[in-house]
Design a protein around this motif. Structure first.
Motif, PDB file in Angstrom:
ATOM      1  N   ALA A 110       0.835  -1.204   0.000  1.00  0.00           N
ATOM      2  CA  ALA A 110       0.000   0.000   0.000  1.00  0.00           C
ATOM      3  C   ALA A 110       0.866   1.249   0.000  1.00  0.00           C
ATOM      4  O   ALA A 110       0.592   2.219  -0.703  1.00  0.00           O
ATOM      5  CB  ALA A 110      -0.923  -0.019   1.220  1.00  0.00           C
ATOM      6  N   ALA A 111       1.981   1.205   0.783  1.00  0.00           N
ATOM      7  CA  ALA A 111       2.873   2.365   0.863  1.00  0.00           C
ATOM      8  C   ALA A 111       3.504   2.628  -0.502  1.00  0.00           C
ATOM      9  O   ALA A 111       3.640   3.768  -0.934  1.00  0.00           O
ATOM     10  CB  ALA A 111       3.951   2.119   1.918  1.00  0.00           C
ATOM     11  N   GLU A 112       3.860   1.532  -1.187  1.00  0.00           N
ATOM     12  CA  GLU A 112       4.457   1.660  -2.521  1.00  0.00           C
ATOM     13  C   GLU A 112       3.470   2.321  -3.481  1.00  0.00           C
ATOM     14  O   GLU A 112       3.819   3.243  -4.204  1.00  0.00           O
ATOM     15  CB  GLU A 112       4.806   0.265  -3.045  1.00  0.00           C
ATOM     16  N   ASN A 113       2.231   1.816  -3.442  1.00  0.00           N
ATOM     17  CA  ASN A 113       1.191   2.404  -4.293  1.00  0.00           C
ATOM     18  C   ASN A 113       1.006   3.871  -3.963  1.00  0.00           C
ATOM     19  O   ASN A 113       0.887   4.709  -4.838  1.00  0.00           O
ATOM     20  CB  ASN A 113      -0.158   1.693  -4.083  1.00  0.00           C
ATOM     21  N   LEU A 165      -2.699   4.476   5.427  1.00  0.00           N
ATOM     22  CA  LEU A 165      -3.065   3.242   4.724  1.00  0.00           C
ATOM     23  C   LEU A 165      -4.574   3.208   4.489  1.00  0.00           C
ATOM     24  O   LEU A 165      -5.328   3.613   5.373  1.00  0.00           O
ATOM     25  CB  LEU A 165      -2.749   2.048   5.628  1.00  0.00           C
ATOM     26  N   PRO A 166      -5.002   2.727   3.335  1.00  0.00           N
ATOM     27  CA  PRO A 166      -6.452   2.570   3.165  1.00  0.00           C
ATOM     28  C   PRO A 166      -6.995   1.561   4.170  1.00  0.00           C
ATOM     29  O   PRO A 166      -6.339   0.561   4.460  1.00  0.00           O
ATOM     30  CB  PRO A 166      -6.601   2.033   1.739  1.00  0.00           C
ATOM     31  N   ALA A 221       1.654   6.942  -6.409  1.00  0.00           N
ATOM     32  CA  ALA A 221       0.560   7.873  -6.677  1.00  0.00           C
ATOM     33  C   ALA A 221       0.970   9.287  -6.280  1.00  0.00           C
ATOM     34  O   ALA A 221       0.712  10.253  -6.998  1.00  0.00           O
ATOM     35  CB  ALA A 221      -0.689   7.450  -5.911  1.00  0.00           C
ATOM     36  N   ALA A 222       1.676   9.392  -5.136  1.00  0.00           N
ATOM     37  CA  ALA A 222       2.091  10.708  -4.642  1.00  0.00           C
ATOM     38  C   ALA A 222       3.079  11.346  -5.622  1.00  0.00           C
ATOM     39  O   ALA A 222       2.997  12.545  -5.906  1.00  0.00           O
ATOM     40  CB  ALA A 222       2.725  10.555  -3.260  1.00  0.00           C
ATOM     41  N   ALA A 223       4.004  10.513  -6.152  1.00  0.00           N
ATOM     42  CA  ALA A 223       4.982  11.034  -7.108  1.00  0.00           C
ATOM     43  C   ALA A 223       4.258  11.573  -8.332  1.00  0.00           C
ATOM     44  O   ALA A 223       4.606  12.637  -8.862  1.00  0.00           O
ATOM     45  CB  ALA A 223       5.954   9.925  -7.507  1.00  0.00           C
ATOM     46  N   VAL A 224       3.225  10.850  -8.769  1.00  0.00           N
ATOM     47  CA  VAL A 224       2.483  11.256  -9.963  1.00  0.00           C
ATOM     48  C   VAL A 224       1.795  12.597  -9.729  1.00  0.00           C
ATOM     49  O   VAL A 224       1.870  13.507 -10.550  1.00  0.00           O
ATOM     50  CB  VAL A 224       1.446  10.168 -10.358  1.00  0.00           C
ATOM     51  N   SER A 280       3.819  14.436  -0.880  1.00  0.00           N
ATOM     52  CA  SER A 280       4.626  13.588  -0.009  1.00  0.00           C
ATOM     53  C   SER A 280       3.809  12.398   0.441  1.00  0.00           C
ATOM     54  O   SER A 280       2.660  12.560   0.843  1.00  0.00           O
ATOM     55  CB  SER A 280       5.078  14.389   1.214  1.00  0.00           C
ATOM     56  N   PRO A 281       4.383  11.192   0.390  1.00  0.00           N
ATOM     57  CA  PRO A 281       3.606  10.026   0.808  1.00  0.00           C
ATOM     58  C   PRO A 281       3.357  10.001   2.310  1.00  0.00           C
ATOM     59  O   PRO A 281       2.465   9.304   2.776  1.00  0.00           O
ATOM     60  CB  PRO A 281       4.478   8.843   0.395  1.00  0.00           C
TER      61      PRO A 281
END
Lengths: 261, 261
Positions: free
Chosen positions: B239-242, B259-260, B246-249, B253-254
């Motif tokens: 989830a953190a990777e996703n 977490l969902p 997504a944050a980079a896109v 900042s993540p």
């Protein structure tokens, strides 16, 4: 676009899917049978050698449960099965849970066999454990046969045999209590025997469950929580009615016809 | 023919189907909770009054299992569900089996409570039975909450608690053996207590299974036969990777993201 060709193509791939899933269940069933055989072998031979082998098989069985589960989900999602095919997939989803639990119970049997192997061996009690062990071994093998051939008659026959296992279980259970009360030094060993016979009896329940799923797949009838004799009579009457209606239509005597297998 | 309208219509009816099935599972869960409560009440109050009520509830629970099963089959056959919806239906098919088994175990508890009610009441041991009974009662309630809200975090939390139940079970089990060896007159009562604590412990296992199905529905991950801590860490990392992708896109900042649920 030729829809008929596509349907045919899809349906043939679908048959392959179902065959693959059935074969996997039977492979998993074979592993579980082997595991039960090894676990009970530990009781018969009074050795602890098999416990490790049984535990290792457990890992493989768990993997198979998971992969068959995934395979069923994929087929449900992509092939939109109906009628018997859908029931077969639902039956598989439930059957593999029971097979996995039989694996768990076999592991318990193997562990207890290791305890028992460390103590004195009272010939008589082990003979009874071996006897009930043989009963459920046959139940499991024939439940898997019924699944392989989708043979509801065999499934009924095997499921009914669970009552004999329960009676055997009750008798051994009572006997263990008597041993304990008569000679408290036997308490630990009698408890081991009680837990083992309990695990064996549970395997009979799981084999019966598998038979009930076979009947559900074949007849579309959920026979759990009903007396098996009643369910079987009902299904036979429904089949006879269909046969006599069909016979009236084509002008035949219903007496010459046998029940569909 | 307006296919879009049809799809929308079908989808809205499909949502109704799923909602109805979820509501039925929760209703069945409520009955099972009540049954467990009544069965354990028999232990606390030392009466045999509840055994009959518990047995009657059992009939209703079996009916519900069957009708939810049929409902799921019909929805699987007519709506071709995919992804989370399909996983939810598969999870329901498995969950109701576990709920029904909890009903069976509760019936055993009620029957044994009747035996115990006929004998002397050693205060201390019943306190421990009540304690482990309270643990699994909470586990069951929260497992059903996790199912109702499809809350995988709660499901992980509840499933992990099964270990405490197992430890409690082992302790009571050992204590019962000690009692029996010290005073063989307590053998029958100690055996009753052992079978009861075993049934309670099994209910914890079933509640854990239900939690695992919730996690499977939410995350599409089968966490059976894996250490829960490992499964949870893996899901958090994924989830953190996703999130960080997504944050980079979108240029965030993540760290600010949770977490969902």
């Amino acid at each position: 676009m030729n829809t008929e060709g596509l349907t045919h193509h899809t349906s043939s791939r679908f048959n392959e899917d179902l065959e693959r899933i059935r074969a996997s269940v039977l492979e998993m069933g074979g592993l579980v049978e082997r595991q039960l055989h090894d676990a009970l072998g530990g009781v018969a031979n009074g050795d602890s050698y098999n416990a490790l082998a049984v535990a290792q098989q457990e890992l493989r069985i768990n993997q198979m449960e998971r992969s068959i589960d995934e395979d069923c989900s994929r087929v449900l999602a992509t092939r939109s099965p109906a009628a018997t095919d859908l029931r077969l997939l639902i039956a598989v989803l439930k059957t593999i849970t029971d097979l996995e639990r039989i694996g768990d119970e076999s592991e318990k049997i193997a562990t207890i066999a290791t305890h028992l192997a460390g103590g004195e061996r009272p010939r008589s009690r082990y003979r009874e454990l071996r006897h009930i062990g043989a009963l459920v071994t046959t139940m499991l093998r024939e439940a898997l046969d019924a699944f392989a051939r989708l043979d509801a008659d065999l499934a009924f026959k095997v499921a009914r045999r669970d009552r004999a296992v329960d009676e055997e279980y009750e008798a051994i259970h009572r006997q263990c209590i008597t041993f304990m009360m008569e000679d408290p030094r036997t308490i630990r060993r009698a408890l081991d025997a009680m837990w083992m016979v309990r695990a064996i009896e549970r395997i009979g329940d799981h084999a019966k469950n598998i038979c009930e799923y076979v009947i559900y797949t074949v007849h579309g009838k959920d026979v759990r929580h009903t007396r098996l004799e009643d369910a079987e009579r009902e299904l036979r009457m429904a089949a006879a009615e269909n046969t006599s209606t069909a016979a009236a239509v084509i002008g035949l005597s219903p007496d010459g016809n046998k029940l569909p297998g």
